[in-house]
Design a protein around this motif. Structure first.
Motif, mmCIF file in Angstrom:
data_model
loop_
_atom_site.group_PDB
_atom_site.id
_atom_site.type_symbol
_atom_site.label_atom_id
_atom_site.label_comp_id
_atom_site.label_asym_id
_atom_site.label_seq_id
_atom_site.Cartn_x
_atom_site.Cartn_y
_atom_site.Cartn_z
ATOM 1 N N LEU A 194 0.770 -1.219 0.072
ATOM 2 C CA LEU A 194 -0.154 -0.064 -0.131
ATOM 3 C C LEU A 194 0.852 1.071 0.182
ATOM 4 C CD1 LEU A 194 -2.911 -0.940 2.450
ATOM 5 C CD2 LEU A 194 -2.885 -0.756 -0.172
ATOM 6 N N GLU A 195 1.956 1.166 0.695
ATOM 7 C CA GLU A 195 2.829 2.219 0.651
ATOM 8 C C GLU A 195 3.437 2.654 -0.686
ATOM 9 O OE1 GLU A 195 6.094 1.483 3.551
ATOM 10 O OE2 GLU A 195 4.985 2.189 5.050
ATOM 11 N N LYS A 196 3.737 1.693 -1.557
ATOM 12 C CA LYS A 196 4.136 1.684 -2.773
ATOM 13 C C LYS A 196 2.997 2.291 -3.971
ATOM 14 C CE LYS A 196 7.603 -1.814 -2.926
ATOM 15 N NZ LYS A 196 8.154 -2.943 -3.505
ATOM 16 N N LEU A 197 1.877 1.685 -3.642
ATOM 17 C CA LEU A 197 0.561 2.211 -4.365
ATOM 18 C C LEU A 197 0.080 3.553 -4.139
ATOM 19 C CD1 LEU A 197 -2.170 1.681 -6.080
ATOM 20 C CD2 LEU A 197 -3.199 0.950 -3.688
ATOM 21 N N THR A 198 0.407 3.845 -2.891
ATOM 22 C CA THR A 198 0.098 5.455 -2.313
ATOM 23 C C THR A 198 1.222 6.319 -3.075
ATOM 24 O OG1 THR A 198 -0.361 4.665 -0.368
ATOM 25 C CG2 THR A 198 -0.007 6.987 -0.556
ATOM 26 N N THR A 199 2.602 5.915 -3.317
ATOM 27 C CA THR A 199 3.322 6.660 -4.119
ATOM 28 C C THR A 199 2.878 6.867 -5.483
ATOM 29 O OG1 THR A 199 5.126 6.025 -2.495
ATOM 30 C CG2 THR A 199 5.745 6.957 -4.429
ATOM 31 N N GLU A 200 2.527 5.568 -6.219
ATOM 32 C CA GLU A 200 2.180 5.479 -7.710
ATOM 33 C C GLU A 200 1.098 6.541 -7.943
ATOM 34 O OE1 GLU A 200 2.207 4.519 -11.477
ATOM 35 O OE2 GLU A 200 4.066 4.455 -9.963
ATOM 36 N N HIS A 210 -6.548 10.668 -3.435
ATOM 37 C CA HIS A 210 -5.108 10.027 -2.915
ATOM 38 C C HIS A 210 -4.837 10.418 -1.538
ATOM 39 C CE1 HIS A 210 -0.490 10.830 -2.598
ATOM 40 N NE2 HIS A 210 -0.547 9.691 -3.158
ATOM 41 N N GLN A 211 -5.613 11.379 -0.901
ATOM 42 C CA GLN A 211 -5.637 11.489 0.340
ATOM 43 C C GLN A 211 -6.209 10.489 1.198
ATOM 44 O OE1 GLN A 211 -3.742 14.133 2.214
ATOM 45 N NE2 GLN A 211 -4.380 12.589 3.773
ATOM 46 N N TRP A 212 -7.486 10.058 0.761
ATOM 47 C CA TRP A 212 -8.067 9.031 1.241
ATOM 48 C C TRP A 212 -7.325 7.768 1.153
ATOM 49 C CZ3 TRP A 212 -11.922 9.402 4.429
ATOM 50 C CH2 TRP A 212 -12.942 10.327 4.559
ATOM 51 N N LEU A 213 -6.575 7.472 0.287
ATOM 52 C CA LEU A 213 -5.711 6.390 0.114
ATOM 53 C C LEU A 213 -4.661 6.499 1.156
ATOM 54 C CD1 LEU A 213 -4.895 3.613 -1.269
ATOM 55 C CD2 LEU A 213 -3.520 5.151 -3.200
ATOM 56 N N ILE A 214 -4.161 7.642 1.403
ATOM 57 C CA ILE A 214 -3.032 7.719 2.401
ATOM 58 C C ILE A 214 -3.568 7.397 3.702
ATOM 59 C CG2 ILE A 214 -1.380 9.608 3.568
ATOM 60 C CD1 ILE A 214 -1.124 10.909 0.956
ATOM 61 N N ASN A 215 -4.852 8.065 4.071
ATOM 62 C CA ASN A 215 -5.423 7.359 5.312
ATOM 63 C C ASN A 215 -5.624 6.050 5.383
ATOM 64 O OD1 ASN A 215 -5.694 10.297 5.947
ATOM 65 N ND2 ASN A 215 -7.927 10.408 5.140
ATOM 66 N N GLU A 216 -5.953 5.481 4.507
ATOM 67 C CA GLU A 216 -5.996 3.944 4.476
ATOM 68 C C GLU A 216 -4.915 3.231 4.838
ATOM 69 O OE1 GLU A 216 -8.780 2.385 5.101
ATOM 70 O OE2 GLU A 216 -9.945 4.421 5.042
ATOM 71 N N ARG A 217 -3.950 3.799 3.995
ATOM 72 C CA ARG A 217 -2.362 3.390 4.280
ATOM 73 C C ARG A 217 -1.961 3.485 5.884
ATOM 74 N NH1 ARG A 217 2.185 6.740 2.971
ATOM 75 N NH2 ARG A 217 1.188 7.976 4.417
ATOM 76 N N ASP A 218 -2.321 4.588 6.389
ATOM 77 C CA ASP A 218 -2.047 4.843 7.737
ATOM 78 C C ASP A 218 -2.941 3.854 8.643
ATOM 79 O OD1 ASP A 218 -0.309 7.022 6.934
ATOM 80 O OD2 ASP A 218 -1.821 8.409 7.028
ATOM 81 N N THR A 219 -4.020 3.667 8.178
ATOM 82 C CA THR A 219 -4.967 2.585 8.984
ATOM 83 C C THR A 219 -4.191 1.229 9.024
ATOM 84 O OG1 THR A 219 -7.050 3.844 8.383
ATOM 85 C CG2 THR A 219 -7.279 1.452 9.064
ATOM 86 N N THR A 220 -3.743 0.803 7.988
ATOM 87 C CA THR A 220 -2.986 -0.577 7.857
ATOM 88 C C THR A 220 -1.755 -0.480 8.533
ATOM 89 O OG1 THR A 220 -3.478 -0.634 5.522
ATOM 90 C CG2 THR A 220 -1.901 -2.003 6.182
ATOM 91 N N GLN A 221 -1.130 0.763 8.742
ATOM 92 C CA GLN A 221 0.027 1.008 9.470
ATOM 93 C C GLN A 221 -0.409 0.716 11.113
ATOM 94 O OE1 GLN A 221 3.469 1.729 8.863
ATOM 95 N NE2 GLN A 221 3.795 1.559 10.829
ATOM 96 N N ARG A 222 -1.361 1.344 11.443
ATOM 97 C CA ARG A 222 -1.876 1.239 12.815
ATOM 98 C C ARG A 222 -2.276 -0.151 13.118
ATOM 99 N NH1 ARG A 222 -6.836 1.333 14.635
ATOM 100 N NH2 ARG A 222 -7.771 2.055 12.519
ATOM 101 N N LEU A 223 -3.064 -0.752 12.116
ATOM 102 C CA LEU A 223 -3.435 -2.178 12.395
ATOM 103 C C LEU A 223 -2.279 -3.126 12.625
ATOM 104 C CD1 LEU A 223 -6.239 -2.601 9.924
ATOM 105 C CD2 LEU A 223 -6.239 -2.507 12.549
ATOM 106 N N PHE A 224 -1.073 -2.912 11.873
ATOM 107 C CA PHE A 224 0.107 -3.506 12.054
ATOM 108 C C PHE A 224 0.788 -3.394 13.098
ATOM 109 C CE2 PHE A 224 4.884 -3.379 11.470
ATOM 110 C CZ PHE A 224 5.123 -4.548 11.271
#
Length: 313
Positions: A194-200, A210-224
């Motif tokens: 997801l980090e690579k997808l966010t960059t691409e 794109h900002q919503w995608l960043i938020n979802e990446r941060d959610t995945t980071q929090r879950l991890f």
């Protein structure tokens, strides 16, 4: 086409179901049954290169992101919420965004996809393919979050049980540990994908999406991070259980030592006076046994007081 589960056209808003989907339509989403016959041939006719077909149809995959000249491949995992299944046995979902069309592939029913299909049928779903991708990742995170929250509640419940039944606690912690390790196995690479997808996606998605995608990446980071923290909690809980077991064993050993110390002289005396040979004192006296028992009691009391004065407990 038994392999085609659903297809939607996002050229208009709201999206409309494709009445007769062709081999390739820009701004369309095609959802496929990955293990159905004829799918590979259909994808070939749609102009998708063979290496990409192999990538989305291979049996065992881990989450990853691959950039393509005309799109990208995104392999994701979602929790298995089917009846009778273990949520941590995560299901694979493959996304191929190629020349303006989105193709998704699953082997077993995927709850996040089912939710979005239901929204589209009620004309309340995503407005574009990019919106669909972000919404799909959001739904996957929501399902994972529910499973992680249940695991967190289970850990808190275990922590409140005390250490009376350590065997039961060990079984519960082992089960939780196994579940979290399975989740962590896929959440870690999914975060990297997801980090690579966010960059691409910064160059192909509108700013708000794109900002919503960043938020979802941060959610995945929090879950991890939450899973990682719970794994640490389980290790700490296990160490506390081992410490409680060790303290219990030490306490029991200590009291056994005290009891053995008290009865050692008594056992010695009873052993000596139990010798059945001539010359033993008191053999001819009727009061000898009573005197001997009183002497044993006195010796035991003296030993007890002596050990107490020496602060053995």
């Amino acid at each position: 086409m038994d392999f085609l589960i659903d297809s939607w056209d996002f050229s208009t808003s709201p999206a409309t179901a494709c009445a007769s989907p062709t081999t390739h339509q820009p701004n369309c989403w095609f959802h496929f049954q990955r293990d159905a016959e004829g799918l590979s041939g259909w994808l070939t006719q749609a102009g998708i290169p063979e290496p990409l077909i192999d990538a989305v149809l291979e049996e065992d995959t881990r989450p990853r992101f691959q950039r393509l000249p005309d799109g990208f491949i995104l392999l994701l995992r979602g929790v298995n919420l089917a009846s009778g299944e273990q949520p941590e046995d995560m299901l694979s979902l493959r996304l191929l965004y190629y020349k303006g069309a989105l193709y998704t592939f699953r082997k077993r029913p995927f709850n996040a996809i089912a939710h979005l299909r239901d929204q589209l049928k009620h004309q309340s779903g995503p407005d574009s393919l990019h919106d669909f991708i972000v919404s799909l990742i959001e739904q996957i995170n929501l399902k994972v979050e529910d499973v992680v929250s249940d695991a967190e509640d289970a850990i808190e419940k275990i922590e409140g049980q005390g250490f009376d039944d350590t065997a039961s606690l060990q079984v519960q912690l082992t089960s939780l540990h196994r579940r979290l390790l399975r989740l962590n196995r896929f959440i870690r690479p999914q975060l990297a994908a997801l980090e690579k997808l966010t960059t691409e996606a910064e160059r192909i998605m509108p700013g708000e999406l794109h900002q919503w995608l960043i938020n979802e990446r941060d959610t995945t980071q929090r879950l991890f991070e939450q899973i990682d923290l719970m794994l640490e909690q389980i290790w700490m809980q296990r160490e506390q259980i081992q410490q409680a077991i060790a303290e219990k064993m030490n306490r029991n050993t200590y009291w056994l030592s005290v009891i053995a110390g008290v009865f050692l002289p008594l056992s010695f005396l009873t052993g000596v006076f139990g010798i059945n040979i001539g010359g033993m004192p008191g053999v001819e006296s009727e009061d000898a046994f009573l005197i001997f028992c009183v002497a044993l009691v006195v010796i035991a009391v003296v030993e007890f007081l002596l050990l107490r004065r020496l602060r053995f407990w």
